[in-house]
Design a protein around this motif. Structure first.
Motif, PDB file in Angstrom:
ATOM      1  N   GLN A 127       0.834  -1.207   0.000  1.00  0.00           N
ATOM      2  CA  GLN A 127       0.000   0.000   0.000  1.00  0.00           C
ATOM      3  C   GLN A 127       0.867   1.254   0.000  1.00  0.00           C
ATOM      4  OE1 GLN A 127      -3.285   0.013   2.906  1.00  0.00           O
ATOM      5  NE2 GLN A 127      -3.069  -2.222   3.065  1.00  0.00           N
ATOM      6  N   LEU A 128       1.953   1.199   0.771  1.00  0.00           N
ATOM      7  CA  LEU A 128       2.869   2.342   0.804  1.00  0.00           C
ATOM      8  C   LEU A 128       3.517   2.567  -0.559  1.00  0.00           C
ATOM      9  CD1 LEU A 128       4.393   4.552   2.322  1.00  0.00           C
ATOM     10  CD2 LEU A 128       6.042   2.821   3.065  1.00  0.00           C
ATOM     11  N   LEU A 129       3.897   1.495  -1.225  1.00  0.00           N
ATOM     12  CA  LEU A 129       4.488   1.625  -2.565  1.00  0.00           C
ATOM     13  C   LEU A 129       3.497   2.253  -3.543  1.00  0.00           C
ATOM     14  CD1 LEU A 129       6.486  -1.715  -3.037  1.00  0.00           C
ATOM     15  CD2 LEU A 129       7.367   0.549  -2.462  1.00  0.00           C
ATOM     16  N   GLN A 130       2.224   1.904  -3.416  1.00  0.00           N
ATOM     17  CA  GLN A 130       1.205   2.514  -4.271  1.00  0.00           C
ATOM     18  C   GLN A 130       1.119   4.018  -4.033  1.00  0.00           C
ATOM     19  OE1 GLN A 130      -2.404   0.369  -3.456  1.00  0.00           O
ATOM     20  NE2 GLN A 130      -1.764  -1.467  -4.580  1.00  0.00           N
ATOM     21  N   ILE A 131       1.183   4.402  -2.747  1.00  0.00           N
ATOM     22  CA  ILE A 131       1.153   5.833  -2.402  1.00  0.00           C
ATOM     23  C   ILE A 131       2.357   6.550  -3.003  1.00  0.00           C
ATOM     24  CG2 ILE A 131       1.316   7.472  -0.476  1.00  0.00           C
ATOM     25  CD1 ILE A 131      -0.237   5.402   1.207  1.00  0.00           C
ATOM     26  N   LEU A 132       3.501   5.863  -3.012  1.00  0.00           N
ATOM     27  CA  LEU A 132       4.730   6.435  -3.568  1.00  0.00           C
ATOM     28  C   LEU A 132       4.826   6.267  -5.081  1.00  0.00           C
ATOM     29  CD1 LEU A 132       7.278   5.221  -0.845  1.00  0.00           C
ATOM     30  CD2 LEU A 132       6.225   7.480  -1.049  1.00  0.00           C
ATOM     31  N   LYS A 133       3.762   5.682  -5.656  1.00  0.00           N
ATOM     32  CA  LYS A 133       3.683   5.474  -7.114  1.00  0.00           C
ATOM     33  C   LYS A 133       4.827   4.586  -7.620  1.00  0.00           C
ATOM     34  CE  LYS A 133       1.350   9.927  -7.813  1.00  0.00           C
ATOM     35  NZ  LYS A 133       0.055   9.318  -7.524  1.00  0.00           N
ATOM     36  N   GLN A 134       5.049   3.499  -6.881  1.00  0.00           N
ATOM     37  CA  GLN A 134       6.066   2.519  -7.240  1.00  0.00           C
ATOM     38  C   GLN A 134       5.392   1.209  -7.637  1.00  0.00           C
ATOM     39  OE1 GLN A 134       9.372   2.931  -7.426  1.00  0.00           O
ATOM     40  NE2 GLN A 134       9.432   5.018  -6.635  1.00  0.00           N
ATOM     41  N   THR A 135       5.939   0.551  -8.654  1.00  0.00           N
ATOM     42  CA  THR A 135       5.321  -0.678  -9.163  1.00  0.00           C
ATOM     43  C   THR A 135       6.244  -1.892  -9.031  1.00  0.00           C
ATOM     44  OG1 THR A 135       6.109  -0.163 -11.402  1.00  0.00           O
ATOM     45  CG2 THR A 135       3.892   0.599 -10.798  1.00  0.00           C
ATOM     46  N   ILE A 136       7.328  -1.771  -8.310  1.00  0.00           N
ATOM     47  CA  ILE A 136       8.239  -2.912  -8.155  1.00  0.00           C
ATOM     48  C   ILE A 136       7.550  -3.998  -7.321  1.00  0.00           C
ATOM     49  CG2 ILE A 136      10.521  -3.647  -7.360  1.00  0.00           C
ATOM     50  CD1 ILE A 136      11.440  -0.772  -7.527  1.00  0.00           C
ATOM     51  N   PRO A 137       7.545  -5.251  -7.786  1.00  0.00           N
ATOM     52  CA  PRO A 137       6.916  -6.328  -7.003  1.00  0.00           C
ATOM     53  C   PRO A 137       7.676  -6.612  -5.709  1.00  0.00           C
ATOM     54  CG  PRO A 137       8.048  -7.202  -8.930  1.00  0.00           C
ATOM     55  CD  PRO A 137       8.061  -5.715  -9.075  1.00  0.00           C
ATOM     56  N   VAL A 138       6.956  -7.194  -4.765  1.00  0.00           N
ATOM     57  CA  VAL A 138       7.512  -7.475  -3.436  1.00  0.00           C
ATOM     58  C   VAL A 138       7.435  -8.970  -3.165  1.00  0.00           C
ATOM     59  CG1 VAL A 138       7.257  -7.088  -0.949  1.00  0.00           C
ATOM     60  CG2 VAL A 138       6.832  -5.214  -2.563  1.00  0.00           C
ATOM     61  N   GLU A 139       8.538  -9.532  -2.704  1.00  0.00           N
ATOM     62  CA  GLU A 139       8.567 -10.932  -2.273  1.00  0.00           C
ATOM     63  C   GLU A 139       8.897 -10.957  -0.786  1.00  0.00           C
ATOM     64  OE1 GLU A 139      11.641 -14.519  -2.910  1.00  0.00           O
ATOM     65  OE2 GLU A 139      10.557 -13.950  -4.739  1.00  0.00           O
ATOM     66  N   ALA A 140       8.006 -11.548   0.009  1.00  0.00           N
ATOM     67  CA  ALA A 140       8.171 -11.538   1.467  1.00  0.00           C
ATOM     68  C   ALA A 140       8.471 -12.943   1.983  1.00  0.00           C
ATOM     69  CB  ALA A 140       6.912 -10.992   2.134  1.00  0.00           C
ATOM     70  N   SER A 141       9.373 -13.028   2.961  1.00  0.00           N
ATOM     71  CA  SER A 141       9.773 -14.329   3.516  1.00  0.00           C
ATOM     72  C   SER A 141      10.042 -14.217   5.010  1.00  0.00           C
ATOM     73  CB  SER A 141      11.044 -14.851   2.833  1.00  0.00           C
ATOM     74  OG  SER A 141      10.892 -14.938   1.442  1.00  0.00           O
ATOM     75  N   VAL A 142       9.721 -15.289   5.729  1.00  0.00           N
ATOM     76  CA  VAL A 142      10.135 -15.436   7.129  1.00  0.00           C
ATOM     77  C   VAL A 142      11.350 -16.349   7.147  1.00  0.00           C
ATOM     78  CG1 VAL A 142       9.542 -16.284   9.426  1.00  0.00           C
ATOM     79  CG2 VAL A 142       7.803 -15.170   8.036  1.00  0.00           C
ATOM     80  N   ILE A 143      12.439 -15.867   7.740  1.00  0.00           N
ATOM     81  CA  ILE A 143      13.656 -16.667   7.832  1.00  0.00           C
ATOM     82  C   ILE A 143      13.881 -17.088   9.273  1.00  0.00           C
ATOM     83  CG2 ILE A 143      16.172 -16.608   7.630  1.00  0.00           C
ATOM     84  CD1 ILE A 143      15.893 -14.953   5.162  1.00  0.00           C
TER      85      ILE A 143
END
Length: 301
Positions: A127-143
């Motif tokens: 949601q924050l990336l949308q506000i910043l007008k960014q379209t880079i995909p996000v990959e999330a992981s628990v290590i």
């Protein structure tokens, strides 16, 4: 490239200080131990990220806010085509998942499933990336960083990286070529500027100035220090530090625990409670801080 290094949180520092100056309850000691263990695991992972090659921006320990919702990111890695959002857990021993619920095998006690926390953080970050007008995909992981951690019944479709998979995870992350442009660097600076310094989820014991032990304590064994010439010396373990350095350390402790109190030579004299002249405290305050107020009511910032 590392843009933001990790330091112990104010919450962790506060618990360390309070443990020296008051008697913590068993619950409070357990909370402190969990903070220490979590920080230890995060630092271990930080060392692994130093081996990343090519152009990648690494940001450790971000606290962000979107629409009045706060979320923390242990490590964020910006590469050319992907942003990696990483949650680090330093759990130890045997654990198992059952219907998305996480249990410690030795006690049977249920704990928060870190995947839920990760998914919430990832959603808010997108949601924050949308506000910043960014379209880079996000990959999330628990290590799960601890080599002595075992997770039974771990589903293969969950964003979980087990200790035996960390090396391969980093190799896969490091494999695609990455060339960053000004847009990536601008995004990183935007995120750093949005970092929140005050964590609303901080949990500290109830404490008051009058109830806490006063004095200057040894960094190594937490015994009282005694002034000897221009040094502070621990008679128990032999530890020592320069007088000014010890006073500055105790001033920082005072300011963290009591941000609402004015910093004066009198307040530091009470806090340190050592056989040191007020003139010595005043000299240290003038050296490291800016004097405010009138001569009779001077305080420092």
């Amino acid at each position: 490239m590392l843009l933001k290094i990790r330091f112990p949180s104010d919450e962790l520092w506060s618990m360390r200080y309070l443990n020296t100056r008051m008697e913590l309850t068993e619950k409070e000691r357990q909370h402190w131990a969990n903070l220490e263990k979590g920080y230890e695991g995060e630092v271990k992972f930080d060392l692994l990220t130093e081996k990343l090659t090519e152009e990648r921006l690494v940001i450790h320990d971000l606290l962000l806010e979107v629409k009045n919702s706060y979320f923390q990111i242990d490590t964020l890695i910006i590469s050319e085509r992907m942003i990696y959002l990483i949650e680090i857990k330093n759990f130890q021993g045997d654990w198992h998942l059952e219907s998305d619920k996480l249990y410690a095998a030795n006690t049977g006690r249920e704990y928060k499933n870190p995947v839920y926390q990760l998914k919430r953080s990832a959603s808010l970050f997108r949601q924050l990336l949308q506000i910043l007008k960014q379209t880079i995909p996000v990959e999330a992981s628990v290590i799960f960083i601890n080599p002595e951690f075992t997770l039974y019944q771990a589903p293969m479709d969950q964003p979980i990286i087990l200790p035996t998979q960390i090396s391969r995870f980093l190799k896969d992350l490091n494999h695609p070529p990455s060339k960053l442009n000004e847009g990536h660097r601008r995004l990183a600076q935007q995120l750093l500027s949005l970092h929140q310094t005050k964590n609303p989820y901080t949990i500290l014991p109830d404490y008051h100035f009058d109830q806490l032990k006063k004095g200057m304590y040894c960094l190594d064994c937490h015994s009282l220090l005694s002034p000897v010439h221009k040094n502070l010396v621990c008679e128990k373990c032999g530890g020592h530090e320069k007088m000014d350095q010890g006073i500055l350390r105790n001033i920082k402790e005072f300011k963290l625990l009591f941000p609402e109190r004015k910093l004066t030579s009198q307040s530091i004299n009470e806090w340190c409670n050592a056989n040191i002249s007020k003139r010595t405290y005043s000299r240290a305050l003038k050296k490291y801080f800016t004097a405010r107020g009138s001569t009779s009511n001077t305080y420092y910032e």
